[in-house]
Design an enzyme around this catalytic site. Sequence first.
Site, PDB file in Angstrom:
ATOM      1  N   GLY A  21       0.827  -1.198   0.000  1.00 61.26           N
ATOM      2  CA  GLY A  21       0.000   0.000   0.000  1.00 61.26           C
ATOM      3  C   GLY A  21       0.861   1.248   0.000  1.00 61.26           C
ATOM      4  O   GLY A  21       2.039   1.217  -0.336  1.00 61.26           O
ATOM      5  N   PHE A  22       0.276   2.355   0.417  1.00 68.53           N
ATOM      6  CA  PHE A  22       1.000   3.623   0.377  1.00 68.53           C
ATOM      7  C   PHE A  22       2.254   3.587   1.252  1.00 68.53           C
ATOM      8  O   PHE A  22       3.328   4.023   0.836  1.00 68.53           O
ATOM      9  CB  PHE A  22       0.085   4.761   0.829  1.00 68.53           C
ATOM     10  CG  PHE A  22      -0.996   5.092  -0.151  1.00 68.53           C
ATOM     11  CD1 PHE A  22      -0.705   5.788  -1.313  1.00 68.53           C
ATOM     12  CD2 PHE A  22      -2.305   4.713   0.084  1.00 68.53           C
ATOM     13  CE1 PHE A  22      -1.706   6.090  -2.230  1.00 68.53           C
ATOM     14  CE2 PHE A  22      -3.307   5.010  -0.820  1.00 68.53           C
ATOM     15  CZ  PHE A  22      -3.011   5.704  -1.984  1.00 68.53           C
ATOM     16  N   GLU A 177     -19.191  10.467   0.163  1.00 63.93           N
ATOM     17  CA  GLU A 177     -18.875  10.392  -1.258  1.00 63.93           C
ATOM     18  C   GLU A 177     -19.762   9.369  -1.966  1.00 63.93           C
ATOM     19  O   GLU A 177     -20.256   9.630  -3.077  1.00 63.93           O
ATOM     20  CB  GLU A 177     -17.397  10.060  -1.414  1.00 63.93           C
ATOM     21  CG  GLU A 177     -16.495  11.220  -0.995  1.00 63.93           C
ATOM     22  CD  GLU A 177     -15.047  10.855  -0.791  1.00 63.93           C
ATOM     23  OE1 GLU A 177     -14.215  11.774  -0.681  1.00 63.93           O
ATOM     24  OE2 GLU A 177     -14.732   9.650  -0.729  1.00 63.93           O
TER      25      GLU A 177
END
Length: 431
Positions: A21-22, A177
């Site tokens: 991941g990041f 969102e």
Amino acid sequence: MTDHPKDGQAGPHHVVVIGAGFGGLQTVRSLKGAGLRITLIDQRNHHLFQPLLYQVATTILSPSEIAWPVRDLMEPRPDVTTLLATVTGIRDGKVILSEGEPVAYDTLVIATGSRHSYFGRDEWAEFAPGLKSLEDATLIRRRILLAFERAEREADPARRAALLTFAIVGGGPTGVELAGIIAELAQKLRPQFRNIDTAASRILLIEAGSRLLAAFDPKLSDYAAKSLERRGVELRFGAPVTECREDGIDIGGTFLPCQTRIWAAGVAASPASDWLQIKGDRAGRVPVLGDLTAPGHPEVFVIGDTATVPAWEGKPVPGVAPAAKQQGAYVARVIRARQSGRAAPPDFKYRHLGDLATIGKRSAVIQYGRLRMRGFLAWWVWGIAHIYFLIGARSRATVAWNWLWNHVRGRSAVRLITHSPKGTDGGQIQD
């Protein structure tokens, strides 16, 4: 693939990073040229840009636009070996895999992220999927689109109403969102159906707290709530979900029939605390030291959503992508200092880059320090920021084009229903 010295033989210092991941990817990138042997392990073969995952779930983007094969990313790095494997534990200086031989390490970086939390009711996962992976996104996309398709051929008014009811649990950025874009999708699909009015769909956003976007300024939260209501989203505050079933959910003692339910209410860390036999916090995160090492394990770093780090003016660092990337870069500096014999850098300090959330087309909220922004301009800033952090010029160009096309024409090319194996998705069309 470049051959490396086998475990136990003399060779470069071996750094094992669990999670692409990041945080994990930033650690590997920041160790370029350090003269180390690096093994990157992940149970999926791709790096995922999670902040835009909800746009895959709501038909705006395709999976390939926000995910990149790890081997492609690591191809220019002969010092990095990539393993597609599932980690099951850590024991005696080795990473235990579900299949294959254990992987010994000199330094270990755990960046395994988080998973959904159903607050002790894991059986709800079948009925209300969360949004953490491409598989989750395509499942949610399938269920949303199938709800409209099944409603088109449903004669019973009550069942049709349930099919056209969408419930999102959790009023954080993901829930906001999703609710905004599902409401807009229902409007866009209206001309394509003959027996139903998709614009009359019922979209509910359920938040157990008193307001949306609890991390934001109350005025921005209020703006987000009013913006969603203008889009036709119903907001429910102050009552948690007490039951989740195949035919609907129970909110504060009131049952709501609905066929599409999405969970955005909570996260839990990966089982890293169990692997290290360290007591985690309420979310299972490992409480790390100032240099991001696990207590009692100076050779083990834990970063990202897997760790709780009180390095943001005394508060825990938020579980966002910039935080994970900063931690990955910091860990690489510590490892480099250790290998060169230099003094270790000061304890990790988090630099907050602001909070952003989009509410739908032409609407977003942003806060950065004392700066507050909302509306159309905030939406543009939000879009530019997300495009900037995508990997590669091709991805940036493709996403920018799709957003522009969707903005100008209101159409998407990825409203595709892909079927799951029979019996694994209650929303699939029956033969």
